[in-house]
Design an enzyme around this catalytic site. Structure first.
Site, PDB file in Angstrom:
ATOM      1  N   ILE A  16      31.810  13.809 -33.465  1.00  0.00           N
ATOM      2  CA  ILE A  16      30.639  13.358 -34.221  1.00  0.00           C
ATOM      3  C   ILE A  16      29.777  12.450 -33.349  1.00  0.00           C
ATOM      4  O   ILE A  16      28.582  12.695 -33.172  1.00  0.00           O
ATOM      5  CB  ILE A  16      31.081  12.628 -35.518  1.00  0.00           C
ATOM      6  CG1 ILE A  16      31.948  13.549 -36.386  1.00  0.00           C
ATOM      7  CG2 ILE A  16      29.871  12.105 -36.279  1.00  0.00           C
ATOM      8  CD1 ILE A  16      31.283  14.821 -36.862  1.00  0.00           C
ATOM      9  N   HIS A  18      35.490  26.442 -39.825  1.00  0.00           N
ATOM     10  CA  HIS A  18      35.821  26.996 -41.134  1.00  0.00           C
ATOM     11  C   HIS A  18      34.638  27.738 -41.749  1.00  0.00           C
ATOM     12  O   HIS A  18      33.489  27.389 -41.495  1.00  0.00           O
ATOM     13  CB  HIS A  18      36.226  25.866 -42.088  1.00  0.00           C
ATOM     14  CG  HIS A  18      37.481  25.176 -41.685  1.00  0.00           C
ATOM     15  ND1 HIS A  18      38.708  25.756 -41.808  1.00  0.00           N
ATOM     16  CD2 HIS A  18      37.693  23.944 -41.166  1.00  0.00           C
ATOM     17  CE1 HIS A  18      39.627  24.909 -41.374  1.00  0.00           C
ATOM     18  NE2 HIS A  18      39.040  23.796 -40.979  1.00  0.00           N
ATOM     19  N   ARG A  74      43.807  12.525 -39.816  1.00  0.00           N
ATOM     20  CA  ARG A  74      42.503  12.690 -40.447  1.00  0.00           C
ATOM     21  C   ARG A  74      42.053  11.353 -41.032  1.00  0.00           C
ATOM     22  O   ARG A  74      42.873  10.608 -41.569  1.00  0.00           O
ATOM     23  CB  ARG A  74      42.583  13.714 -41.575  1.00  0.00           C
ATOM     24  CG  ARG A  74      43.139  15.080 -41.168  1.00  0.00           C
ATOM     25  CD  ARG A  74      43.482  15.854 -42.429  1.00  0.00           C
ATOM     26  NE  ARG A  74      44.091  17.159 -42.192  1.00  0.00           N
ATOM     27  CZ  ARG A  74      45.394  17.363 -42.023  1.00  0.00           C
ATOM     28  NH1 ARG A  74      46.239  16.334 -42.019  1.00  0.00           N
ATOM     29  NH2 ARG A  74      45.866  18.582 -41.865  1.00  0.00           N
TER      30      ARG A  74
END
Ligand code: FAD
Ligand code: FAD
Lengths: 573, 136, 419
Positions: free
Chosen positions: A95, A132, A397
């Site tokens: 990110i 995904h 995560r």
């Protein structure tokens, strides 16, 4: 007590957590008090979620539990004191690096701070590398919107930045009775969510597409938009292109606090001095709540959810083309169940698992989790055996209790932007998140000054030869130009000395063994560096002008050697 | 007095029984004569071949493997290692060439066991297996 | 790109490859050797300890000395050697095998050969393959890496070491580390008996008072930057860690000596049949694989404990390859060799009875047996019997069989080892 707070209190009482006290703070709910176990801490956090608050701040103490340790770079100094940037990004994961690169489209002074010795050291190198299709994210969530957009943006990103993207597609198989019942619903949901190009498959069609798929399947769906990337390479690619376009990447540099003036951030305190900043992006992964707290904007808490992944030998890579998964009923949807996915390098990945952990930087693996992986996923592909595992790893995560991404300018600090709670599918969403966060930063800066495009911005990363990708003719040409490409160092992956040297002199230089691995893949094959570690060590020492004993595996302090031999005293004749 | 030993003269690893009676020492369990002499020596003064490396002055061949030409007392091994650590080979040696005549107060020589004339970077794709001639 | 033609090409210039090349050259074939490292000698370059060559030369040589003898021979015979040369692609075609190679000087080039000998050696099993858990600090090495760091690089990987696995390389490195000034806390072996040779236990551990712990294994590695300690656990008879037996052993280095795996990746695209018991291709006594013209030898065929037998298998493979290439191949007629009783594996896995003469059989026992007896039989008839005082899995046994003993019409040969 407000209605919402009542609801939270009732849920907590239902769980028997009588020593937990909820209160409201700004638009969020804060939990305080004490519990006995980490499981209770987690349960309390979820009890407060979904009640209409902006965020859940879980400040409950767990008796006898050690606070999560955080790695901080050992070096202290003033190397960056007084540096002045328009935007400072905290966190060099996918990110932060993608944001940095998108910000260099503008004529801005951009810096990225990363406390580790390299970018992509935490979650961004410890995941499945899947882009995904979006089907698993819940309707209306930020996760869904960013995933669908990010997935579509990957094609262009891969072209510009020169990383490999394989749209291998995924086969979501349905077990026994589920098939008849679930298919129409799955199709309807996928359509509604905007998932691209779903194809229903009968049992035989699944078998034809994936002959080694489990015999338990009763048909399923094919999602052609699913892709795979090497996540560390994506992150490094973004960082390199950012540097090529003028951004600064400061490694071994931790944000330790903010200098604030009238509610605005004016500088970031680091272990290398105070850095002045026009705007700040919080992309600090599992530590994003700590960064928010530095600015008194702590409206969410991050908790870690560990996932373990096993890597299967390349020799079996050809037994499966697409991602294979067989979702089971009664499993919490946020785990997504995991499965088997190909990698761009031709291995298969098995996993991940999902376990709430109190230590956010604990990437250790356990035998129990490996056994769980074997029992759960191995049979999805009938060719696989436990001994085909060459290695395994874990990632953590960064989850909020609301389970959605938070991507927005702070409501209280005018020049702070949060890109936090970026759990899965954060990698798949990264290009879209970066685009929005960069735009937010530009908006903030525009309130005080003019922001012009960067006239020299080049979206294309300069590429050095990757021999494995070249035809024999091109390979021959490359070797003739630079004989170092002719000398293979890592035999399992066929990586040459030239590629290793390129990585050492790249825009975000690799200075450790692991950093070389992430860029050039040397040492990542079956022998796991057994043969090439000594050779890479010598190349690193030679190219960086250091003694071999100063070369690290990764972080400072991870020296590969204790010294030299023949130190038995005296002088040499 | 009886003592059990494993012969280390060859990979067979014979299990030896050494009986010590009066003046004589008798050895059983050995499949060859080397076992008997090994056992006797082992009782008086265990001796070993020492293998290690010596630094050289050549960047293409920084370490030269060496061994003792014969055995030295086990108790002298660390002393010998200390002496060896101070050596630097300045000539290109070949297997059998003597590095040191008398190692660490013994009469045993230290010899090279590899061929330094085959530097790390010798001619590729040619029939030449190394640069000949000893450089200095 | 089609390039130079050879009768026999040998991949790997370790002792197996050198012996194969020399044998093929002696048989009149034009031979080349392809080696990816910069010097011939294979793993022997780093095995500076002595004990090599007792069978073949009647001398206790060090690894480099042993290799040097063959290197000199190869040189005298003018055998072409490509070093620093990496095999990119291997293809079986009508005219023979086409090898696409690369090196710094010739860039990418091809050679064509009638017969091919794969002498690619073995690699070590890694930490993850034995499922050691914990973080991944620096300081976890395989014994072979340690050997290379110390003996070729002159580097000391650690000062305070724990060795997992009692394989020979681990034992040898325990002594080597000690001699170079490191402390070796102990060698831990999961099984009830050591997997290395007894002489190495004596001269590498006992001589230096290094303890050997049997029935114990490392279950966890501690330390996030550099290894700080390991957890050792005792194991039960199924080799599972026993809870409550954990011991925390501080150290800065974990050295693994947990097994070798034959390296045969280059053969996979050819579809060569691999024997799961050995990890190498199934061969006959001529070292011929199922693929015409392709031979295997040395540690790529099965992991040997004595280099002398590695050379022997190389010689057989080299002369067979030369015979094939020079147009005198006998039509093979194969019968399977079946391991029975306590035999872990046997090489060759089949016999070419058309070849006649004698066949060398190598086998290992599956467990330690005192007073074992071996019986070789065919068609219900016992051909050969041999008694052993003791057989141990780490010690390979070798036996020669005269094929003239085989009764006519034999369909299979069995080797049976019993206690
Ligand atoms: C097991 C597992 C499997 C996954 N699989 C997938 C998948 O297949 N597809 C997908 O899309 N997503 C997947 N994810 C999620 C994905 O990995 C993450 O969403 C993504 O990597 C998050 O990137 P990030 O940049 O936010 O965080 P990170 O990569 O963690 O980066 C944050 C960085 O900030 C640094 N930092 C923290 N504090 C400071 C400070 N004070 N000063 C300076 N630097 C600081 C950290 O060191 C870190 O490098 C998976 C996650 C896991 C754990
Ligand atoms: C780390 C280690 C230590 C050992 N220590 C001992 C010991 O102390 N004592 C003992 O008796 N045995 C030891 N062994 C066993 C030893 O390997 C054998 O005794 C013997 O050296 C095997 O010979 P080889 O020729 O089959 O293989 P190697 O000696 O391994 O030679 C194989 C050669 O093939 C080359 N090669 C492989 N693939 C290719 C390719 N695709 N293209 C080009 N070249 C290629 C390699 O670079 C190597 O030079 C050790 C093995 C290992 C792995």
């Amino acid at each position: 007590m407000t209605e919402k707070l009542n609801l939270v209190a009732r849920e907590l009482a239902k769980l028997g957590l009588t020593a937990v006290y909820p209160r409201e703070w700004r638009r969020s709910v804060v939990l305080e008090g004490e519990v006995d176990t980490w499981q209770q801490y987690i349960a309390a956090g979820y009890a407060a979620a979904g009640k209409g608050y902006k965020g859940v701040v879980n400040a409950i103490k767990v008796r006898g539990l050690e606070q999560s340790r955080e790695y901080l770079p050992p070096a202290q100094g003033g190397a960056l004191e007084g540096k002045d940037y328009d935007v400072v990004i905290i966190g060099g994961g996918v990110i932060g690096c993608a944001v940095a690169r998108d910000l260099t489209r503008w004529d801005l002074r951009v810096a990225l701070l990363e406390k580790e010795d390299d970018v992509a050291k935490q979650t961004s190198s410890r995941n499945n590398g899947m882009i995904h299709p979006g089907i698993a994210a819940s309707s209306g969530s930020k996760k869904l919107a960013y995933n669908i957009r990010g997935n579509r943006m990957y094609t262009q990103a891969a072209e510009e930045l020169g990383f490999e993207l394989v749209r291998c597609g995924s086969v979501v198989m349905l077990g026994k009775s589920m098939y008849q019942l679930a298919l129409p619903y799955v199709r309807y949901k996928a359509l509604q969510k905007g998932v691209d190009g779903l194809i229903p498959l009968s049992r035989r069609q699944v078998a034809r597409r994936e002959p080694n798929a489990t015999s338990l399947q009763r048909g399923g769906i094919f999602l052609p938009s699913t892709g795979v990337v090497a996540p560390y390479k994506v992150t490094v690619a973004y960082a390199e292109n950012a540097v090529e376009n003028g951004a600064a990447v400061h490694l071994n540099t931790a944000a330790l606090g903010f200098a604030m003036e009238q509610g605005r951030i004016i500088g970031v305190r680091t272990n290398q001095g105070l850095i002045r900043a026009g705007a700040v992006v919080n992309a600090a992964g599992v530590w994003a709540d700590k960064i928010a707290a530095y600015a008194d904007d702590h409206f969410f808490t991050i908790h870690g959810r560990k996932g373990t992944i096993a890597i299967i030998d390349k020799a079996l890579g050809a037994t499966q083309k697409s991602v294979l998964a067989l979702p089971r009923l009664g499993v919490k949807s946020y785990t997504k169940g995991g499965g088997l996915n190909p990698t761009v390098e031709g291995n298969l990945l098995m996993g991940p698992t999902a376990i709430e952990v109190s230590q956010r930087e604990d990437w250790s693996t356990t035998p129990e989790e490996m056994e769980f992986l074997f029992s759960r996923h191995l049979s999805l592909n009938r060719q696989l055996r436990p001994r085909d595992t060459i290695t395994y790893f874990a990632g953590v995560r960064a989850c909020t209790f609301e389970e959605d991404f938070i991507i927005e300018p702070s409501e209280h600090v005018p020049n702070l932007i949060h890109a936090v709670g970026i759990q899965s599918p954060g990698l798949a969403s990264a290009p879209a998140i970066a685009q929005d966060v960069a735009a937010m930063a530009v908006e903030i800066l525009k309130t005080t000054r003019e922001v012009k495009p960067n006239p020299t911005f080049n979206p294309e990363r300069r590429l050095t030869p990757q021999l494995a990708k070249l035809s024999l003719e091109e390979r021959g040409e490359a070797i003739k130009k630079n004989p170092a490409y002719g000398q293979i160092v890592c035999r399992c992956e066929a990586i040459s000395a030239g590629e290793i040297i390129d990585a050492i002199h790249s825009p975000v230089p690799a200075t450790s063994l692991d950093a070389v691995k992430r860029r050039a893949r040397a040492g990542m094959g079956r022998c796991q560096g057994g043969f090439c570690t000594p050779a890479i060590l010598e190349i690193l020492a030679r190219e960086t002008g250091k003694a071999a004993s100063e070369i690290n595996k990764g972080r400072p302090g991870s020296q590969l050697l204790a010294g030299e031999t023949k130190t038995g005293g005296g002088t040499r004749t | 007095m009886e003592k059990m030993l494993v012969c280390i003269q060859c990979p067979q690893g014979c299990k030896l029984t050494v009986s010590h009676s009066g003046e004589g020492v008798s050895v059983t369990g050995n499949k060859c004569p080397r076992g008997a002499s090994y056992a006797q020596q082992e009782l008086i003064n265990p001796c070993r071949t020492l293998t290690t490396t010596v630094r050289t002055a050549f960047v293409d061949f920084p370490l030269l493997p060496v061994r003792t030409l014969g055995e030295i007392p086990l108790k002298s091994v660390f002393g010998a290692m200390g002496e060896i650590s101070r050596l630097v080979v300045k000539k290109r040696l070949r297997p059998g060439d003597v590095v040191l005549e008398k190692l660490y107060n013994t009469d045993v020589a230290l010899i090279a066991t590899d061929d330094m004339t085959m530097g790390e970077k010798y001619a590729k794709g040619s029939e030449d297996y190394g640069r000949d001639g000893i450089l200095s | 790109m089609s390039g130079a033609k050879w009768d026999v090409a040998v991949i790997g210039a370790g002792p197996a490859g050198l012996a194969a090349a020399i044998a093929a050259n002696k048989a009149g074939a034009r031979v080349c050797l392809v080696e990816r490292e910069s010097r011939p000698g294979g793993i022997l370059k780093q095995c500076i300890h002595d004990g090599f060559g007792l069978v073949r030369f009647g001398q206790k040589l060090s690894g480099p000395e042993y290799a040097w003898r063959d290197i000199q021979l190869a040189k005298e015979r003018g055998i072409k050697l490509f070093t620093d040369t990496f095999l990119l692609e291997l293809e079986a075609r009508e005219e023979g095998f086409v090898l696409t190679l690369q090196n710094s000087e010739q860039a990418v080039f091809q050679i064509v050969t009638r017969a091919l000998v794969a002498a690619t050696g073995c690699r070590e099993r890694s930490a993850r393959q034995v499922f050691i858990h914990g973080q991944r600090p620096a300081g976890v090495y395989t014994a072979g890496t340690v050997q290379r760091l110390i003996n070729i690089g002159g580097h000391l990987p650690g000062k305070n070491c724990v060795i997992l696995g009692s394989g020979d390389i681990g034992l040898i490195m325990a002594r080597r580390l000690t001699l170079e000034g490191a402390k070796v806390q102990g060698v831990y072996e999961i099984k009830a008996e050591p997997s290395g040779l007894t002489r190495n236990i004596v001269q590498c551990l006992e001589d230096y008072n290094i303890p050997l712990h049997l029935g114990a294994t490392v279950t966890k590695v501690h330390g996030s930057e550099r290894v700080e300690a390991v957890t050792i656990s005792q194991v039960d008879e199924n080799l599972r860690a026993l809870p409550g037996t954990e011991e925390y052993v501080p150290c800065d280095t974990l050295v693994l000596s947990v097994g070798l795996i034959p390296e045969n990746d280059m053969l996979l695209p050819l579809g060569v049949q691999i024997d799961p018991r050995t990890g190498g291709p199934a061969v006959d006594q001529l070292m011929a694989t199922g693929q015409a013209g392709l031979y295997s030898c040395g540690n790529a065929l099965h992991v040997n404990d004595l280099v002398d037998y590695v050379s022997e298998s190389g010689e057989i493979a080299g002369s067979s390859a030369a015979r094939f290439s020079l147009g005198k191949p006998d039509r093979p007629c194969h019968l399977p060799v079946i391991p029975q009783g306590d035999i872990q594996y046997v090489v060759p896995q089949k016999l070419d009875i058309a070849a006649g003469g004698q066949a060398v059989l190598y086998f290992r026992s599956a467990r330690t047996i005192a007073n074992a007896s071996l019986e070789i039989s065919a068609g219900g008839q016992v051909l050969l019997q041999k008694k052993y005082k003791a057989v141990r899995p780490p010690e390979m046994e070798r036996i020669v069989l005269d094929l003239a003993l085989l009764p006519p019409g034999t369909e299979e040969l069995s080797l049976n080892l019993r206690g």
